[in-house]
Design an enzyme around this catalytic site. Structure first.
Site, PDB file in Angstrom:
ATOM      1  N   LYS A  61      28.748  34.547  53.506  1.00 24.88           N
ATOM      2  CA  LYS A  61      29.126  33.371  53.444  1.00 24.88           C
ATOM      3  C   LYS A  61      29.999  34.104  51.351  1.00 24.88           C
ATOM      4  O   LYS A  61      28.952  33.718  50.598  1.00 24.88           O
ATOM      5  CB  LYS A  61      29.060  32.088  52.682  1.00 24.88           C
ATOM      6  CG  LYS A  61      29.600  31.021  52.154  1.00 24.88           C
ATOM      7  CD  LYS A  61      30.762  30.203  53.301  1.00 24.88           C
ATOM      8  CE  LYS A  61      31.816  29.352  52.060  1.00 24.88           C
ATOM      9  NZ  LYS A  61      30.986  28.202  51.841  1.00 24.88           N
ATOM     10  N   VAL A  62      31.664  34.449  51.764  1.00 21.04           N
ATOM     11  CA  VAL A  62      32.148  34.768  50.801  1.00 21.04           C
ATOM     12  C   VAL A  62      33.226  33.457  50.595  1.00 21.04           C
ATOM     13  O   VAL A  62      33.455  32.778  50.902  1.00 21.04           O
ATOM     14  CB  VAL A  62      32.295  36.531  50.727  1.00 21.04           C
ATOM     15  CG1 VAL A  62      31.016  37.274  51.090  1.00 21.04           C
ATOM     16  CG2 VAL A  62      33.419  35.954  51.916  1.00 21.04           C
ATOM     17  N   SER A  63      33.772  34.230  48.875  1.00 21.81           N
ATOM     18  CA  SER A  63      34.998  33.450  48.891  1.00 21.81           C
ATOM     19  C   SER A  63      36.722  34.740  49.745  1.00 21.81           C
ATOM     20  O   SER A  63      35.884  35.331  49.837  1.00 21.81           O
ATOM     21  CB  SER A  63      36.027  33.882  47.299  1.00 21.81           C
ATOM     22  OG  SER A  63      34.353  33.196  45.838  1.00 21.81           O
ATOM     23  N   THR A 113      37.764  32.474  44.706  1.00 19.90           N
ATOM     24  CA  THR A 113      39.285  32.090  45.011  1.00 19.90           C
ATOM     25  C   THR A 113      39.757  31.043  44.371  1.00 19.90           C
ATOM     26  O   THR A 113      40.579  30.523  44.317  1.00 19.90           O
ATOM     27  CB  THR A 113      38.811  30.953  46.720  1.00 19.90           C
ATOM     28  OG1 THR A 113      38.070  31.726  48.060  1.00 19.90           O
ATOM     29  CG2 THR A 113      39.943  31.028  47.367  1.00 19.90           C
ATOM     30  N   ALA A 114      38.127  29.934  43.978  1.00 19.91           N
ATOM     31  CA  ALA A 114      38.569  29.366  42.319  1.00 19.91           C
ATOM     32  C   ALA A 114      39.870  30.453  41.559  1.00 19.91           C
ATOM     33  O   ALA A 114      40.581  29.739  40.811  1.00 19.91           O
ATOM     34  CB  ALA A 114      37.721  28.956  41.607  1.00 19.91           C
ATOM     35  N   HIS A 157      32.603  22.502  43.984  1.00 20.37           N
ATOM     36  CA  HIS A 157      32.089  21.994  44.431  1.00 20.37           C
ATOM     37  C   HIS A 157      31.701  20.659  43.886  1.00 20.37           C
ATOM     38  O   HIS A 157      32.912  19.731  43.912  1.00 20.37           O
ATOM     39  CB  HIS A 157      30.350  22.839  44.074  1.00 20.37           C
ATOM     40  CG  HIS A 157      30.345  23.771  44.982  1.00 20.37           C
ATOM     41  ND1 HIS A 157      30.880  24.325  46.454  1.00 20.37           N
ATOM     42  CD2 HIS A 157      29.930  25.216  44.488  1.00 20.37           C
ATOM     43  CE1 HIS A 157      30.453  25.283  46.523  1.00 20.37           C
ATOM     44  NE2 HIS A 157      31.001  26.033  45.634  1.00 20.37           N
TER      45      HIS A 157
END
Length: 287
Positions: A61-63, A113-114, A157
């Site tokens: 699980k990655v950005s 991504t943020a 989150h």
């Protein structure tokens, strides 16, 4: 191309956050028919992004922001990730309306991504630019802003639901800005798998992830203890809000609008020189 045996264990890394443990509970516990067993490593997104860049595990699980650097070795699975509406990162400050020109900003990862969304937003909204950018684990960012160690923090989150407990103010909702300016949902976290596994195996992994999501929806109680065990000190209500926000129809299937959002983000970022350009078929599963 040699494909991995059907039931050989796969090494996977995802976060201990409630959305990931909820999504992968059934698969990680051997409840998904015909799915390979998983050797699970729990790690924050900044760590899994680095793992992907080094090619360390089979599935991660990655950005979405890291995809341009890893898609030569990994393929995007069209399910299992985090993408949606009303779920974007927030920019928080101690004082309402804080001017970020020259400010020190804490972010959860340089390839997150943020942070990519923040850079696109700041290019329009912060004339002259911010000052120093400091990478911190996401759970340390709000205390750092509260204590004055940084001027602002970029949070993700469950911080959407808890930042007021720290006496902080929302300066910007980057997801809201993205949706307003593009009309697209917000791409956050992706599931990727090694291309060397081969097209048929990659499609089988996507099917396993999709089945795991649907099993979680069908019986939400089944994953409760797994979610709680890894949610650290997060209270139950916040964990359930977290799952409700980040696990949605795009988790089961990105679909055309989800893929359009991913292409839109990475194409715009490439045009600004923030990421390498994508190949035309980079987001397509190999045959």
């Amino acid at each position: 191309m040699v494909e991995q045996p059907r039931h050989a264990p796969l090494d996977i890394a995802y976060s201990p956050c409630p959305n990931d443990t909820f999504v992968f509970h059934a698969w990680a516990h051997g409840l998904v028919p015909d799915a390979p067993p998983l050797n699970v490593t729990f790690a924050d997104i900044d760590v899994t992004n680095g793992m992907a860049e080094r090619g360390e595990l089979d599935v991660l699980k990655v950005s979405y922001a890291v995809l341009p650097w890893v898609l030569e070795e990994y393929a995007l699975l069209p399910c299992g990730g985090a993408l949606g509406r009303g779920c974007g990162p927030l920019v928080l400050t101690r004082e309402p309306g804080r001017d970020l020109r020259g400010a020190t900003v804490a972010v959860p990862g340089e390839r997150s991504t943020a942070y990519l969304l923040f850079r696109l937003w700041a290019a329009e909204q912060v004339p002259g630019g911010v000052g120093d950018v400091v990478v911190m684990p996401f759970d340390e960012i709000m205390p750092a802003v509260r204590d004055g160690r940084v001027d602002a923090g970029l949070v993700i989150h469950e911080a959407r639901f808890t930042y007021q407990r720290y006496g902080l103010h929302r300066l910007a909702d980057l997801g809201e800005h993205w949706e307003r300016t593009t009309g697209l949902p917000i791409p956050l976290g992706a599931i990727i798998a090694r291309r060397s596994l081969g097209g048929p195996t990659l499609r089988a992994l996507a099917a396993a992830a999709r089945t795991s999501v649907r099993m979680a929806w069908d019986d939400p109680q089944a994953s409760r203890e797994y979610v709680r065990a890894h949610a650290q000190e997060m209270d139950r209500e916040v964990a359930e809000q977290h799952i409700g926000l980040y696990v949605n129809e795009f988790t089961a299937d990105l679909g055309e609008s989800g893929l359009a959002a991913v292409r839109g983000l990475l194409t715009r970022a490439a045009a600004e020189g923030l990421v390498p350009p994508l190949a035309p078929d980079a987001l397509t599963l190999p045959r």
